[in-house]
Scaffold this motif. Structure first.
Motif, PDB file in Angstrom:
ATOM      1  N   ARG A   5      60.849 -44.601 152.240  1.00 19.49           N
ATOM      2  CA  ARG A   5      61.763 -43.867 151.366  1.00 19.49           C
ATOM      3  C   ARG A   5      61.324 -42.422 151.348  1.00 19.49           C
ATOM      4  NH1 ARG A   5      61.345 -47.136 146.042  1.00 19.49           N
ATOM      5  NH2 ARG A   5      61.101 -44.989 145.429  1.00 19.49           N
ATOM      6  N   LEU A   6      62.244 -41.546 151.694  1.00 19.24           N
ATOM      7  CA  LEU A   6      61.902 -40.139 151.843  1.00 19.24           C
ATOM      8  C   LEU A   6      61.311 -39.506 150.603  1.00 19.24           C
ATOM      9  CD1 LEU A   6      64.863 -38.803 153.971  1.00 19.24           C
ATOM     10  CD2 LEU A   6      62.504 -39.137 154.665  1.00 19.24           C
ATOM     11  N   GLU A   7      61.744 -39.946 149.419  1.00 22.37           N
ATOM     12  CA  GLU A   7      61.272 -39.276 148.207  1.00 22.37           C
ATOM     13  C   GLU A   7      59.875 -39.723 147.787  1.00 22.37           C
ATOM     14  OE1 GLU A   7      63.307 -43.036 146.828  1.00 22.37           O
ATOM     15  OE2 GLU A   7      63.741 -41.500 148.298  1.00 22.37           O
ATOM     16  N   LYS A   8      59.320 -40.698 148.432  1.00 23.75           N
ATOM     17  CA  LYS A   8      58.046 -41.258 148.029  1.00 23.75           C
ATOM     18  C   LYS A   8      56.875 -40.608 148.765  1.00 23.75           C
ATOM     19  CE  LYS A   8      56.489 -45.744 146.642  1.00 23.75           C
ATOM     20  NZ  LYS A   8      56.723 -47.164 146.670  1.00 23.75           N
ATOM     21  N   GLU A   9      55.752 -40.500 148.089  1.00 22.26           N
ATOM     22  CA  GLU A   9      54.520 -40.007 148.701  1.00 22.26           C
ATOM     23  C   GLU A   9      53.676 -41.217 149.112  1.00 22.26           C
ATOM     24  OE1 GLU A   9      54.024 -36.915 149.437  1.00 22.26           O
ATOM     25  OE2 GLU A   9      55.689 -36.089 148.290  1.00 22.26           O
ATOM     26  N   TYR A  10      52.791 -41.008 150.072  1.00 23.92           N
ATOM     27  CA  TYR A  10      51.991 -42.112 150.612  1.00 23.92           C
ATOM     28  C   TYR A  10      50.524 -41.725 150.699  1.00 23.92           C
ATOM     29  CZ  TYR A  10      56.507 -43.990 151.746  1.00 23.92           C
ATOM     30  OH  TYR A  10      57.788 -44.458 151.643  1.00 23.92           O
ATOM     31  N   GLN A  11      49.680 -42.757 150.790  1.00 28.79           N
ATOM     32  CA  GLN A  11      48.250 -42.568 150.970  1.00 28.79           C
ATOM     33  C   GLN A  11      47.720 -43.728 151.791  1.00 28.79           C
ATOM     34  OE1 GLN A  11      46.872 -42.581 146.915  1.00 28.79           O
ATOM     35  NE2 GLN A  11      46.448 -44.766 146.929  1.00 28.79           N
ATOM     36  N   VAL A  12      46.520 -43.579 152.303  1.00 27.36           N
ATOM     37  CA  VAL A  12      45.858 -44.630 153.070  1.00 27.36           C
ATOM     38  C   VAL A  12      45.662 -45.850 152.166  1.00 27.36           C
ATOM     39  CG1 VAL A  12      43.726 -45.245 154.280  1.00 27.36           C
ATOM     40  CG2 VAL A  12      44.734 -42.966 154.580  1.00 27.36           C
ATOM     41  N   ASN A  13      45.868 -47.032 152.711  1.00 29.13           N
ATOM     42  CA  ASN A  13      45.750 -48.289 151.976  1.00 29.13           C
ATOM     43  C   ASN A  13      44.271 -48.701 151.867  1.00 29.13           C
ATOM     44  OD1 ASN A  13      46.240 -50.724 150.734  1.00 29.13           O
ATOM     45  ND2 ASN A  13      47.207 -51.685 152.496  1.00 29.13           N
ATOM     46  N   ALA A  14      43.476 -47.856 151.233  1.00 30.55           N
ATOM     47  CA  ALA A  14      42.040 -48.124 151.058  1.00 30.55           C
ATOM     48  C   ALA A  14      41.850 -49.055 149.866  1.00 30.55           C
ATOM     49  CB  ALA A  14      41.296 -46.812 150.832  1.00 30.55           C
ATOM     50  N   PRO A  15      40.889 -49.911 149.859  1.00 33.75           N
ATOM     51  CA  PRO A  15      39.800 -50.104 150.824  1.00 33.75           C
ATOM     52  C   PRO A  15      40.144 -51.089 151.938  1.00 33.75           C
ATOM     53  CG  PRO A  15      39.388 -51.472 148.924  1.00 33.75           C
ATOM     54  CD  PRO A  15      40.689 -50.725 148.656  1.00 33.75           C
ATOM     55  N   LYS A  16      41.390 -51.538 152.019  1.00 32.58           N
ATOM     56  CA  LYS A  16      41.791 -52.502 153.054  1.00 32.58           C
ATOM     57  C   LYS A  16      41.866 -51.869 154.437  1.00 32.58           C
ATOM     58  CE  LYS A  16      44.475 -54.995 149.646  1.00 32.58           C
ATOM     59  NZ  LYS A  16      45.812 -55.352 149.191  1.00 32.58           N
ATOM     60  N   VAL A  17      41.940 -50.540 154.482  1.00 34.02           N
ATOM     61  CA  VAL A  17      42.069 -49.812 155.742  1.00 34.02           C
ATOM     62  C   VAL A  17      40.975 -48.755 155.804  1.00 34.02           C
ATOM     63  CG1 VAL A  17      43.562 -48.250 157.051  1.00 34.02           C
ATOM     64  CG2 VAL A  17      44.562 -50.220 155.862  1.00 34.02           C
ATOM     65  N   ILE A  18      40.277 -48.726 156.934  1.00 29.74           N
ATOM     66  CA  ILE A  18      39.243 -47.716 157.158  1.00 29.74           C
ATOM     67  C   ILE A  18      39.571 -46.972 158.452  1.00 29.74           C
ATOM     68  CG2 ILE A  18      37.457 -48.925 155.866  1.00 29.74           C
ATOM     69  CD1 ILE A  18      36.317 -49.895 158.559  1.00 29.74           C
ATOM     70  N   SER A  19      39.035 -45.760 158.585  1.00 32.97           N
ATOM     71  CA  SER A  19      39.316 -44.987 159.798  1.00 32.97           C
ATOM     72  C   SER A  19      38.160 -44.053 160.106  1.00 32.97           C
ATOM     73  CB  SER A  19      40.605 -44.186 159.622  1.00 32.97           C
ATOM     74  OG  SER A  19      40.447 -43.220 158.596  1.00 32.97           O
ATOM     75  N   GLU A  20      38.169 -43.586 161.338  1.00 33.12           N
ATOM     76  CA  GLU A  20      37.171 -42.630 161.804  1.00 33.12           C
ATOM     77  C   GLU A  20      37.790 -41.837 162.945  1.00 33.12           C
ATOM     78  OE1 GLU A  20      33.601 -40.720 161.655  1.00 33.12           O
ATOM     79  OE2 GLU A  20      33.983 -42.491 160.450  1.00 33.12           O
ATOM     80  N   THR A  21      37.504 -40.545 162.995  1.00 26.69           N
ATOM     81  CA  THR A  21      37.956 -39.708 164.096  1.00 26.69           C
ATOM     82  C   THR A  21      36.742 -39.305 164.910  1.00 26.69           C
ATOM     83  OG1 THR A  21      39.832 -38.890 162.820  1.00 26.69           O
ATOM     84  CG2 THR A  21      39.182 -37.598 164.744  1.00 26.69           C
ATOM     85  N   ILE A  22      36.790 -39.631 166.207  1.00 28.02           N
ATOM     86  CA  ILE A  22      35.687 -39.352 167.113  1.00 28.02           C
ATOM     87  C   ILE A  22      36.260 -38.662 168.349  1.00 28.02           C
ATOM     88  CG2 ILE A  22      33.831 -40.342 168.508  1.00 28.02           C
ATOM     89  CD1 ILE A  22      33.964 -42.771 166.552  1.00 28.02           C
ATOM     90  N   ASP A  23      35.756 -37.474 168.644  1.00 25.07           N
ATOM     91  CA  ASP A  23      36.209 -36.704 169.812  1.00 25.07           C
ATOM     92  C   ASP A  23      37.731 -36.578 169.859  1.00 25.07           C
ATOM     93  OD1 ASP A  23      33.617 -36.248 170.709  1.00 25.07           O
ATOM     94  OD2 ASP A  23      33.592 -38.057 171.954  1.00 25.07           O
ATOM     95  N   GLY A  24      38.344 -36.328 168.711  1.00 23.73           N
ATOM     96  CA  GLY A  24      39.779 -36.101 168.653  1.00 23.73           C
ATOM     97  C   GLY A  24      40.635 -37.346 168.615  1.00 23.73           C
ATOM     98  N   GLU A  25      40.043 -38.528 168.726  1.00 19.97           N
ATOM     99  CA  GLU A  25      40.809 -39.774 168.658  1.00 19.97           C
ATOM    100  C   GLU A  25      40.533 -40.440 167.313  1.00 19.97           C
ATOM    101  OE1 GLU A  25      41.561 -43.996 170.974  1.00 19.97           O
ATOM    102  OE2 GLU A  25      39.743 -42.867 171.412  1.00 19.97           O
ATOM    103  N   THR A  26      41.613 -40.776 166.616  1.00 18.91           N
ATOM    104  CA  THR A  26      41.477 -41.449 165.336  1.00 18.91           C
ATOM    105  C   THR A  26      41.644 -42.948 165.546  1.00 18.91           C
ATOM    106  OG1 THR A  26      42.333 -39.522 164.168  1.00 18.91           O
ATOM    107  CG2 THR A  26      42.392 -41.625 162.982  1.00 18.91           C
ATOM    108  N   ILE A  27      40.663 -43.701 165.055  1.00 23.85           N
ATOM    109  CA  ILE A  27      40.683 -45.155 165.111  1.00 23.85           C
ATOM    110  C   ILE A  27      40.847 -45.665 163.686  1.00 23.85           C
ATOM    111  CG2 ILE A  27      39.406 -47.248 165.741  1.00 23.85           C
ATOM    112  CD1 ILE A  27      40.092 -45.472 168.142  1.00 23.85           C
TER     113      ILE A  27
END
Length: 150
Positions: A5-27
């Motif tokens: 929905r366009l009017e809604k704001e979003y955020q990462v689904n933490a703590p169920k989702v984790i991420s890391e960016t290494i050498d320009g690639e986000t996992i």
């Protein structure tokens, strides 16, 4: 498009989702599904905005600045990308507006080559990522999981 929905704001689904960016690639790893994902550079830019709880408008603005895009094109790509992230339960809705784009953005003259944001999904390590050796063992101990122990 899915639950987007366009009017809604979003955020990462933490703590169920984790991420890391290494050498320009986000996992990204979804700890509930066991799937992991890889983002290209522009997808990583959008993800960083989400991780910083930037507003959708700030994320679009940052994408335009970094890649010298027209706002209509950036909005379309962000909508499509967010829809995919929602389908994979990597982001969730949130109330209110976050801070600005967060990271310093180069001027238009420093724009980068643009590729549409992509999310590549991998399912080949689900069993390993979903295995919780501390909590999912039988009285026999590791490596006997509760469902395998008999």
């Amino acid at each position: 498009m899915g639950g987007f929905r366009l009017e809604k704001e979003y955020q990462v689904n933490a703590p169920k989702v984790i991420s890391e960016t290494i050498d320009g690639e986000t996992i990204i790893i979804n700890l509930e599904s066991g799937n992991y994902f890889s983002l290209n550079a522009s997808g990583g830019t959008l993800w960083q905005g989400l991780a910083g709880k930037a507003s959708r408008a700030a994320i679009v603005e940052n994408l335009c600045r970094l890649y010298n895009l027209k706002i209509k094109d950036a909005q379309s790509d962000v909508e499509e990308f967010f829809s995919r992230l929602l389908q994979e339960n990597l982001i969730v809705g949130r109330e209110g507006h976050g801070p600005g784009a967060g990271a310093e953005s180069p001027s238009r003259s420093d724009s980068r080559p643009y590729e549409k944001p992509t999310l590549l999904k991998y399912e080949d390590m689900q069993d390993l990522l979903l295995l919780d050796p501390i909590h999912d063992v039988d009285e026999a101990g590791w490596p006997m999981t509760k469902q395998n122990a008999s």
